[in-house]
Motif scaffolding. Structure first.
Motif, PDB file in Angstrom:
ATOM      1  N   PRO A   1       0.815  -1.229   0.000  1.00  0.00           N
ATOM      2  CA  PRO A   1       0.000   0.000   0.000  1.00  0.00           C
ATOM      3  C   PRO A   1       0.847   1.276   0.000  1.00  0.00           C
ATOM      4  O   PRO A   1       0.522   2.241   0.685  1.00  0.00           O
ATOM      5  CB  PRO A   1      -0.796  -0.132   1.289  1.00  0.00           C
ATOM      6  CG  PRO A   1       0.073  -0.909   2.193  1.00  0.00           C
ATOM      7  CD  PRO A   1       0.809  -1.879   1.302  1.00  0.00           C
ATOM      8  N   ILE A   2       1.933   1.299  -0.790  1.00  0.00           N
ATOM      9  CA  ILE A   2       2.801   2.473  -0.806  1.00  0.00           C
ATOM     10  C   ILE A   2       2.058   3.706  -1.327  1.00  0.00           C
ATOM     11  O   ILE A   2       2.090   4.766  -0.705  1.00  0.00           O
ATOM     12  CB  ILE A   2       4.057   2.202  -1.661  1.00  0.00           C
ATOM     13  CG1 ILE A   2       4.954   1.198  -0.956  1.00  0.00           C
ATOM     14  CG2 ILE A   2       4.820   3.478  -1.934  1.00  0.00           C
ATOM     15  CD1 ILE A   2       6.146   0.774  -1.777  1.00  0.00           C
ATOM     16  N   LEU A   3       1.389   3.576  -2.460  1.00  0.00           N
ATOM     17  CA  LEU A   3       0.690   4.730  -3.020  1.00  0.00           C
ATOM     18  C   LEU A   3      -0.511   5.147  -2.195  1.00  0.00           C
ATOM     19  O   LEU A   3      -0.813   6.335  -2.106  1.00  0.00           O
ATOM     20  CB  LEU A   3       0.250   4.434  -4.458  1.00  0.00           C
ATOM     21  CG  LEU A   3       1.341   4.497  -5.507  1.00  0.00           C
ATOM     22  CD1 LEU A   3       0.772   4.181  -6.878  1.00  0.00           C
ATOM     23  CD2 LEU A   3       1.996   5.846  -5.526  1.00  0.00           C
ATOM     24  N   VAL A   4      -1.186   4.205  -1.571  1.00  0.00           N
ATOM     25  CA  VAL A   4      -2.337   4.544  -0.735  1.00  0.00           C
ATOM     26  C   VAL A   4      -1.875   5.382   0.462  1.00  0.00           C
ATOM     27  O   VAL A   4      -2.500   6.403   0.797  1.00  0.00           O
ATOM     28  CB  VAL A   4      -3.070   3.268  -0.267  1.00  0.00           C
ATOM     29  CG1 VAL A   4      -4.174   3.602   0.703  1.00  0.00           C
ATOM     30  CG2 VAL A   4      -3.613   2.506  -1.462  1.00  0.00           C
TER      31      VAL A   4
ATOM     32  N   GLY B   1      -2.636   9.332   0.976  1.00  0.00           N
ATOM     33  CA  GLY B   1      -3.277   9.743   2.222  1.00  0.00           C
ATOM     34  C   GLY B   1      -2.508  10.847   2.921  1.00  0.00           C
ATOM     35  O   GLY B   1      -3.092  11.779   3.483  1.00  0.00           O
ATOM     36  N   LEU B   2      -1.193  10.767   2.899  1.00  0.00           N
ATOM     37  CA  LEU B   2      -0.369  11.800   3.526  1.00  0.00           C
ATOM     38  C   LEU B   2      -0.441  13.127   2.781  1.00  0.00           C
ATOM     39  O   LEU B   2      -0.409  14.194   3.393  1.00  0.00           O
ATOM     40  CB  LEU B   2       1.094  11.342   3.605  1.00  0.00           C
ATOM     41  CG  LEU B   2       1.396  10.207   4.572  1.00  0.00           C
ATOM     42  CD1 LEU B   2       2.846   9.756   4.432  1.00  0.00           C
ATOM     43  CD2 LEU B   2       1.115  10.647   5.997  1.00  0.00           C
ATOM     44  N   VAL B   3      -0.538  13.051   1.471  1.00  0.00           N
ATOM     45  CA  VAL B   3      -0.565  14.263   0.656  1.00  0.00           C
ATOM     46  C   VAL B   3      -1.964  14.871   0.609  1.00  0.00           C
ATOM     47  O   VAL B   3      -2.130  16.048   0.336  1.00  0.00           O
ATOM     48  CB  VAL B   3      -0.061  13.945  -0.769  1.00  0.00           C
ATOM     49  CG1 VAL B   3      -0.121  15.143  -1.667  1.00  0.00           C
ATOM     50  CG2 VAL B   3       1.351  13.425  -0.712  1.00  0.00           C
ATOM     51  N   GLY B   4      -2.982  14.087   0.900  1.00  0.00           N
ATOM     52  CA  GLY B   4      -4.354  14.586   0.874  1.00  0.00           C
ATOM     53  C   GLY B   4      -5.103  14.217  -0.387  1.00  0.00           C
ATOM     54  O   GLY B   4      -6.129  14.815  -0.698  1.00  0.00           O
ATOM     55  N   LEU B   5      -4.595  13.262  -1.127  1.00  0.00           N
ATOM     56  CA  LEU B   5      -5.253  12.824  -2.360  1.00  0.00           C
ATOM     57  C   LEU B   5      -5.861  11.438  -2.214  1.00  0.00           C
ATOM     58  O   LEU B   5      -5.913  10.673  -3.166  1.00  0.00           O
ATOM     59  CB  LEU B   5      -4.237  12.813  -3.511  1.00  0.00           C
ATOM     60  CG  LEU B   5      -3.614  14.155  -3.871  1.00  0.00           C
ATOM     61  CD1 LEU B   5      -2.502  13.960  -4.875  1.00  0.00           C
ATOM     62  CD2 LEU B   5      -4.653  15.112  -4.397  1.00  0.00           C
ATOM     63  N   SER B   6      -6.326  11.118  -1.043  1.00  0.00           N
ATOM     64  CA  SER B   6      -6.828   9.771  -0.793  1.00  0.00           C
ATOM     65  C   SER B   6      -8.083   9.451  -1.607  1.00  0.00           C
ATOM     66  O   SER B   6      -8.422   8.279  -1.773  1.00  0.00           O
ATOM     67  CB  SER B   6      -7.098   9.567   0.689  1.00  0.00           C
ATOM     68  OG  SER B   6      -8.047  10.512   1.150  1.00  0.00           O
ATOM     69  N   ALA B   7      -8.769  10.456  -2.128  1.00  0.00           N
ATOM     70  CA  ALA B   7      -9.945  10.201  -2.958  1.00  0.00           C
ATOM     71  C   ALA B   7      -9.560   9.551  -4.282  1.00  0.00           C
ATOM     72  O   ALA B   7     -10.391   8.910  -4.933  1.00  0.00           O
ATOM     73  CB  ALA B   7     -10.686  11.499  -3.222  1.00  0.00           C
ATOM     74  N   LEU B   8      -8.300   9.678  -4.686  1.00  0.00           N
ATOM     75  CA  LEU B   8      -7.861   9.106  -5.957  1.00  0.00           C
ATOM     76  C   LEU B   8      -7.428   7.645  -5.851  1.00  0.00           C
ATOM     77  O   LEU B   8      -7.109   7.036  -6.869  1.00  0.00           O
ATOM     78  CB  LEU B   8      -6.696   9.926  -6.518  1.00  0.00           C
ATOM     79  CG  LEU B   8      -6.999  11.381  -6.855  1.00  0.00           C
ATOM     80  CD1 LEU B   8      -5.739  12.077  -7.314  1.00  0.00           C
ATOM     81  CD2 LEU B   8      -8.068  11.468  -7.928  1.00  0.00           C
ATOM     82  N   THR B   9      -7.404   7.089  -4.660  1.00  0.00           N
ATOM     83  CA  THR B   9      -6.930   5.716  -4.511  1.00  0.00           C
ATOM     84  C   THR B   9      -7.848   4.701  -5.195  1.00  0.00           C
ATOM     85  O   THR B   9      -7.397   3.614  -5.550  1.00  0.00           O
ATOM     86  CB  THR B   9      -6.773   5.344  -3.032  1.00  0.00           C
ATOM     87  OG1 THR B   9      -8.022   5.513  -2.373  1.00  0.00           O
ATOM     88  CG2 THR B   9      -5.705   6.183  -2.366  1.00  0.00           C
ATOM     89  N   GLY B  10      -9.077   5.031  -5.408  1.00  0.00           N
ATOM     90  CA  GLY B  10      -9.989   4.130  -6.105  1.00  0.00           C
ATOM     91  C   GLY B  10      -9.656   3.972  -7.575  1.00  0.00           C
ATOM     92  O   GLY B  10     -10.052   2.993  -8.208  1.00  0.00           O
ATOM     93  N   TYR B  11      -8.942   4.930  -8.127  1.00  0.00           N
ATOM     94  CA  TYR B  11      -8.604   4.904  -9.549  1.00  0.00           C
ATOM     95  C   TYR B  11      -7.214   4.336  -9.825  1.00  0.00           C
ATOM     96  O   TYR B  11      -6.789   4.296 -10.973  1.00  0.00           O
ATOM     97  CB  TYR B  11      -8.690   6.312 -10.131  1.00  0.00           C
ATOM     98  CG  TYR B  11     -10.075   6.904 -10.028  1.00  0.00           C
ATOM     99  CD1 TYR B  11     -11.104   6.432 -10.826  1.00  0.00           C
ATOM    100  CD2 TYR B  11     -10.344   7.916  -9.113  1.00  0.00           C
ATOM    101  CE1 TYR B  11     -12.379   6.959 -10.728  1.00  0.00           C
ATOM    102  CE2 TYR B  11     -11.612   8.448  -9.011  1.00  0.00           C
ATOM    103  CZ  TYR B  11     -12.621   7.969  -9.808  1.00  0.00           C
ATOM    104  OH  TYR B  11     -13.882   8.487  -9.703  1.00  0.00           O
TER     105      TYR B  11
END
Length: 80
Positions: free
Chosen positions: A24-27, A31-41
């Motif tokens: 889960p490196i990118l997740v 999450g740290l950067v604030g782009l966790s909404a993009l993890t679904g894509y």
């Protein structure tokens, strides 16, 4: 393009994409950067990228095997 460069690019790309797919490196990073909404894509990008890098690695290996046979025939002077 050089066969060695193709092979290195394919292997390094495959390893990086596998790290992002399996762990889960990118997740965590998103999450740290604030782009966790993009993890679904992520699957829409990572899985095709994985297929491309695996295909690139297989092509480099095929080209490497094909080239070594040609060099041995050309060195002995055999014609096809």
């Amino acid at each position: 393009m050089n066969t060695k460069t193709l092979l290195c690019t394919g292997v390094v790309g495959t390893v990086l994409v596998m790290l992002c797919c399996v762990t889960p490196i990118l997740v965590i990073l998103f999450g740290l950067v604030g782009l966790s909404a993009l993890t679904g894509y992520l699957d829409y990008v990572l899985l095709p990228a994985l297929a491309v890098f695996i295909a690139l690695t297989l092509y480099a290996l095929w080209r490497r095997g094909k080239g070594s046979g040609c060099r041995s025939k050309c060195a002995t002077g055999d014609k096809q």
